[in-house]
Design a protein around this motif. Structure first.
Motif, PDB file in Angstrom:
ATOM      1  N   UNK A  25      23.580  13.597  37.297  1.00  0.00           N
ATOM      2  CA  UNK A  25      23.436  14.985  36.864  1.00  0.00           C
ATOM      3  C   UNK A  25      23.609  15.037  35.352  1.00  0.00           C
ATOM      4  N   UNK A  26      23.185  16.122  34.758  1.00  0.00           N
ATOM      5  CA  UNK A  26      23.290  16.244  33.315  1.00  0.00           C
ATOM      6  C   UNK A  26      21.942  16.003  32.655  1.00  0.00           C
ATOM      7  N   UNK A  27      21.963  15.278  31.561  1.00  0.00           N
ATOM      8  CA  UNK A  27      20.755  15.065  30.750  1.00  0.00           C
ATOM      9  C   UNK A  27      19.898  13.936  31.324  1.00  0.00           C
ATOM     10  N   UNK A  28      19.390  14.162  32.529  1.00  0.00           N
ATOM     11  CA  UNK A  28      18.622  13.126  33.228  1.00  0.00           C
ATOM     12  C   UNK A  28      17.364  12.746  32.456  1.00  0.00           C
ATOM     13  N   UNK A  29      16.769  13.698  31.773  1.00  0.00           N
ATOM     14  CA  UNK A  29      15.505  13.443  31.092  1.00  0.00           C
ATOM     15  C   UNK A  29      15.656  12.421  29.980  1.00  0.00           C
ATOM     16  N   UNK A  30      16.911  12.175  29.568  1.00  0.00           N
ATOM     17  CA  UNK A  30      17.136  11.222  28.488  1.00  0.00           C
ATOM     18  C   UNK A  30      17.287   9.782  28.986  1.00  0.00           C
ATOM     19  N   UNK A  31      17.287   9.595  30.306  1.00  0.00           N
ATOM     20  CA  UNK A  31      17.577   8.271  30.857  1.00  0.00           C
ATOM     21  C   UNK A  31      16.366   7.373  30.815  1.00  0.00           C
ATOM     22  N   UNK A  32      16.570   6.144  30.336  1.00  0.00           N
ATOM     23  CA  UNK A  32      15.504   5.146  30.312  1.00  0.00           C
ATOM     24  C   UNK A  32      15.696   4.088  31.398  1.00  0.00           C
ATOM     25  N   UNK A  33      16.916   3.596  31.509  1.00  0.00           N
ATOM     26  CA  UNK A  33      17.200   2.539  32.481  1.00  0.00           C
ATOM     27  C   UNK A  33      18.355   2.973  33.365  1.00  0.00           C
ATOM     28  N   UNK A  34      18.207   2.735  34.658  1.00  0.00           N
ATOM     29  CA  UNK A  34      19.305   2.918  35.606  1.00  0.00           C
ATOM     30  C   UNK A  34      19.603   1.562  36.229  1.00  0.00           C
ATOM     31  N   UNK A  35      20.861   1.335  36.545  1.00  0.00           N
ATOM     32  CA  UNK A  35      21.167   0.027  37.104  1.00  0.00           C
ATOM     33  C   UNK A  35      22.473  -0.010  37.866  1.00  0.00           C
ATOM     34  N   UNK A  36      22.645  -1.100  38.585  1.00  0.00           N
ATOM     35  CA  UNK A  36      23.874  -1.383  39.310  1.00  0.00           C
ATOM     36  C   UNK A  36      24.521  -2.624  38.714  1.00  0.00           C
ATOM     37  N   UNK A  37      25.816  -2.544  38.531  1.00  0.00           N
ATOM     38  CA  UNK A  37      26.617  -3.660  38.067  1.00  0.00           C
ATOM     39  C   UNK A  37      27.764  -3.834  39.039  1.00  0.00           C
ATOM     40  N   UNK A  38      28.384  -4.998  38.984  1.00  0.00           N
ATOM     41  CA  UNK A  38      29.538  -5.217  39.851  1.00  0.00           C
ATOM     42  C   UNK A  38      30.578  -6.053  39.129  1.00  0.00           C
ATOM     43  N   UNK A  39      31.824  -5.877  39.592  1.00  0.00           N
ATOM     44  CA  UNK A  39      32.928  -6.635  39.010  1.00  0.00           C
ATOM     45  C   UNK A  39      33.850  -7.072  40.125  1.00  0.00           C
ATOM     46  N   UNK A  40      33.966  -8.374  40.283  1.00  0.00           N
ATOM     47  CA  UNK A  40      34.879  -8.949  41.269  1.00  0.00           C
ATOM     48  C   UNK A  40      36.231  -9.200  40.598  1.00  0.00           C
ATOM     49  N   UNK A  41      37.301  -9.283  41.382  1.00  0.00           N
ATOM     50  CA  UNK A  41      38.627  -9.523  40.798  1.00  0.00           C
ATOM     51  C   UNK A  41      38.649 -10.786  39.951  1.00  0.00           C
ATOM     52  N   UNK A  42      39.156 -10.656  38.732  1.00  0.00           N
ATOM     53  CA  UNK A  42      39.275 -11.800  37.845  1.00  0.00           C
ATOM     54  C   UNK A  42      37.984 -12.237  37.189  1.00  0.00           C
ATOM     55  N   UNK A  43      36.916 -11.474  37.391  1.00  0.00           N
ATOM     56  CA  UNK A  43      35.622 -11.845  36.811  1.00  0.00           C
ATOM     57  C   UNK A  43      35.101 -10.729  35.915  1.00  0.00           C
ATOM     58  N   UNK A  44      34.147 -11.089  35.068  1.00  0.00           N
ATOM     59  CA  UNK A  44      33.529 -10.097  34.201  1.00  0.00           C
ATOM     60  C   UNK A  44      32.514  -9.262  34.988  1.00  0.00           C
ATOM     61  N   UNK A  45      32.284  -8.066  34.489  1.00  0.00           N
ATOM     62  CA  UNK A  45      31.270  -7.226  35.099  1.00  0.00           C
ATOM     63  C   UNK A  45      29.903  -7.865  34.862  1.00  0.00           C
ATOM     64  N   UNK A  46      29.068  -7.848  35.907  1.00  0.00           N
ATOM     65  CA  UNK A  46      27.758  -8.467  35.800  1.00  0.00           C
ATOM     66  C   UNK A  46      26.670  -7.534  36.306  1.00  0.00           C
ATOM     67  N   UNK A  47      25.480  -7.716  35.767  1.00  0.00           N
ATOM     68  CA  UNK A  47      24.336  -6.941  36.192  1.00  0.00           C
ATOM     69  C   UNK A  47      23.895  -7.390  37.567  1.00  0.00           C
ATOM     70  N   UNK A  48      23.599  -6.432  38.432  1.00  0.00           N
ATOM     71  CA  UNK A  48      23.073  -6.727  39.754  1.00  0.00           C
ATOM     72  C   UNK A  48      21.574  -6.437  39.794  1.00  0.00           C
ATOM     73  N   UNK A  49      21.202  -5.237  39.377  1.00  0.00           N
ATOM     74  CA  UNK A  49      19.795  -4.841  39.391  1.00  0.00           C
ATOM     75  C   UNK A  49      19.601  -3.646  38.474  1.00  0.00           C
ATOM     76  N   UNK A  50      18.429  -3.573  37.849  1.00  0.00           N
ATOM     77  CA  UNK A  50      18.103  -2.430  37.003  1.00  0.00           C
ATOM     78  C   UNK A  50      16.674  -1.978  37.271  1.00  0.00           C
ATOM     79  N   UNK A  51      16.424  -0.709  36.948  1.00  0.00           N
ATOM     80  CA  UNK A  51      15.082  -0.154  37.097  1.00  0.00           C
ATOM     81  C   UNK A  51      14.845   0.812  35.945  1.00  0.00           C
ATOM     82  N   UNK A  52      13.687   0.700  35.296  1.00  0.00           N
ATOM     83  CA  UNK A  52      13.362   1.576  34.184  1.00  0.00           C
ATOM     84  C   UNK A  52      12.545   2.771  34.685  1.00  0.00           C
TER      85      UNK A  52
END
Length: 116
Positions: A25-52
């Motif tokens: 919600x909000x300024x949706x018209x400004x969005x270029x890329x949407x994506x999912x990231x994940x972070x497991x315990x003790x690990x860095x956040x990583x990209x899972x999937x993105x869509x433009x």
């Protein structure tokens, strides 16, 4: 700015499926890329999937063939269909958007646990 709310996480057995949703919600018209990231315990956040907005998809090698990202522009919602889940998929999953101005917004995260 864009506000994001994830849902759909939970506990699932190995080999099972889950579908995550991210309502924007909000300024949706400004969005270029949407994506999912994940972070497991003790690990860095990583990209899972993105869509433009152009429909260009990108997946992490670890989820290719198992996960599918999609967006419903009419509902301002993004999805992540996760099949053939493995214990190593266990993590907090975050929704992310990047605006044309390069501003990043994150959701609060939803826990996915894959365990027997």
């Amino acid at each position: 700015q864009v506000q994001l709310v994830e849902s759909g996480g939970g506990l699932v057995q190995p080999g099972g499926s889950l579908r995550l949703s991210c309502a924007a919600s909000g300024s949706i018209f400004r969005v270029y890329v949407m994506g999912w990231y994940r972070q497991a315990p003790g690990k860095q956040r990583e990209m899972v999937a993105t869509i433009t907005t152009d429909g260009i998809l990108k997946y992490a090698d670890s989820v290719k063939g198992r996960f599918t990202i999609a967006r419903d522009n009419a509902k301002n919602t993004m999805y992540l269909q996760m099949n053939s889940l493995k214990p190593e998929d266990t993590a907090v999953y975050y929704c992310n958007v990047v605006e044309y101005s390069a501003i990043n917004s994150w959701g609060q995260g939803t826990q996915v646990t894959v365990s027997s």
